[in-house]
Design an enzyme around this catalytic site. Structure first.
Site, short mmCIF file in Angstrom:
data_model
loop_
_atom_site.label_atom_id
_atom_site.label_comp_id
_atom_site.label_asym_id
_atom_site.label_seq_id
_atom_site.Cartn_x
_atom_site.Cartn_y
_atom_site.Cartn_z
CG ASP A 58 -2.10 0.97 1.08
OD1 ASP A 58 -3.13 0.65 0.47
OD2 ASP A 58 -1.95 2.09 1.62
CG HIS A 77 -4.18 -4.05 0.00
ND1 HIS A 77 -3.49 -3.50 -1.06
CD2 HIS A 77 -4.26 -3.07 0.94
CE1 HIS A 77 -3.19 -2.24 -0.78
NE2 HIS A 77 -3.64 -1.96 0.43
CE1 TYR A 87 -5.46 6.94 -0.65
CE2 TYR A 87 -4.96 7.37 1.67
CZ TYR A 87 -5.26 6.49 0.65
OH TYR A 87 -5.38 5.15 0.93
#
Length: 445
Positions: free
Chosen positions: A227, A420, A363
């Site tokens: 990630d 993930h 982000y």
């Protein structure tokens, strides 16, 4: 702290900080650091104070946990979804069951005790406190390894991999494959500090991690992540600081420019894709059409979405559970991969530290496509790159794309289980992958 405007000046600041750190010794006499407030420290010059490594201890106040339970009990629920699946998001029955357990049966103190049983520390780098776990192997010549978590993860997602990595002989491995493990919380996450200025993106975090490893006395080391951890590891690979021997990622940035262009426009896949490439395209297209709203919100409005998450435990739980369901190798039922307690440990960590907003700003800072090889500038990476592809990943990176994207690719392997959250779901398997991937680099220590 003044804003650092360029990579060059940031690197200079980090180098000065690292140099000041050399020769300083960790000492328990500086006292412990609370989870929510640092204890007073003896006065010291600013540069020396920043270079100190202080012991860290977690203790969330009882009133914080009592307030959490009160908020859970007072939850105002929306009406039930109008479909029989998860296409509208987290199903009401699923999240109500989890949140009810959170408020009545879950015990954060168990997670706290596990954390406090680990060697934990905090140090200040470029004006931000970085909290980290540092477990040394009992085996000689262990390879130093820094592991970076992602979102909605935390160092808790890596906890189960510490044993197999540091003590391989207890888990079917060889002593010569041992690692010393460093697991920091990224700025704005967990018990690390929350940046008060802009600029804390993957590049700056990568530079900070190099300072941290050298501050710990490691002159050679490797970096790993999934990630956001993959993005940070890629950044470190581009920076190639002295002593970084190589990186391993389990969410590589491999999407070629022509495929990225088609995905961005919603066009059909380019002609000539292999079966594996077409499957990867379809997985990414599905994410962009149906599952990428969370990222769009955090890229554009992290502050706005943060108000609701900071105020509502149920909202916080649903926001994170949605990704546990979508990204574990579980067919949409995350409890096939993680226990309720494991998920709630992570959710509670975000709640008690009030880091939903500060973590989302990463982000906003990055604001690019982390799967896109060109945007991630993977061609600029000069150190050896190892890649493991897990079947439940957001997309399964084809070997063909990976070889095109990473010119220094030294290891590629597809495994048959895990998703993930690789270290969380399959800690033993991930440890085996890291042993194999980094074995050729050990002789360079």
């Amino acid at each position: 702290m003044s804003t650092v405007s360029t990579p060059q000046t940031r690197r200079s600041s980090f180098v000065k900080s690292a140099t000041a750190a050399l020769g300083l010794v960790m000492a328990a006499t500086f006292g412990s650091v609370s989870a929510l407030a640092a204890t007073d420290q003896p006065a010291a010059p600013a540069a020396a104070q920043d270079a100190l490594i202080r012991p860290f201890h977690v203790h969330v106040p009882d009133e914080t946990l009592a307030d959490l339970r009160r908020r859970i009990a007072a939850t105002r629920w929306p009406d039930k979804e109008t479909v029989a699946d998860q296409t509208q998001g987290v199903q009401e029955a699923k999240i109500q069951e989890l949140v009810q357990y959170w408020g009545t049966g879950y015990d954060w103190r168990k997670a706290e005790a596990r954390l406090n049983a680990l060697p934990m520390f905090v140090t200040t780098i470029d004006g931000v406190d970085i909290q980290f776990i540092h477990v040394k192997s009992r085996h000689p010549n262990a390879l130093p390894l820094i592991i970076t978590h992602g979102w909605p993860g935390s160092p808790l997602e890596i906890e189960k991999a510490i044993g197999p990595l540091t003590d391989p002989t207890a888990y079917g491995g060889r002593a010569e494959d041992a690692f010393d493990v460093v697991i920091p919380s990224m700025p704005g996450y967990g018990f690390s500090g929350k940046p008060t200025d802009t600029g804390w993106g993957p590049e700056r975090i990568g530079l900070a991690w190099d300072v941290l490893m050298k501050r710990l006395g490691y002159q050679h080391y490797v970096s790993q992540g999934g990630d956001w951890g993959s993005v940070v590891a890629d950044a470190m690979g581009r920076q190639a600081p002295a002593g970084l021997l190589g990186i391993h990622v389990n969410m590589p940035a491999t999407v070629p420019p022509d495929v990225a262009k088609a995905l961005g426009s919603g066009a059909p896949p380019p002609r000539g894709l292999s079966g594996a490439e077409k499957a990867a395209y379809e997985s990414l297209a599905d994410l962009y059409k149906k599952g990428g709203g969370y990222a769009a919100m955090m890229v554009t409005r992290p502050q706005t979405e943060g108000y609701g998450l900071a105020d509502s435990p149920a909202g916080q739980a649903a926001w994170m559970y949605d990704k546990f369901a979508a990204w574990t190798y579980s067919g949409g039922d995350p409890e096939r991969a993680l226990t309720k307690d494991e998920m709630l440990d992570d959710i509670t960590l975000y709640w008690v530290t009030n880091t939903s907003t500060s973590s989302a700003r990463l982000y906003w800072e990055n604001n690019n496509n982390n799967f896109n090889a060109r945007e991630q500038r993977t061609a600029d990476i000069s150190v050896p790159v190892a890649v493991t592809v897990f079947p439940g990943e957001i997309y399964r990176a084809p070997r063909s794309w990976t070889e095109r994207s990473y010119p220094t690719l030294s290891y590629f392997h597809e495994v048959d289980k895990g998703g993930h959250f690789a270290a969380w779901e399959q800690p033993q398997l991930l440890a085996e992958e890291l042993r194999a991937a980094f074995r050729p680099l050990r002789r360079q220590q």
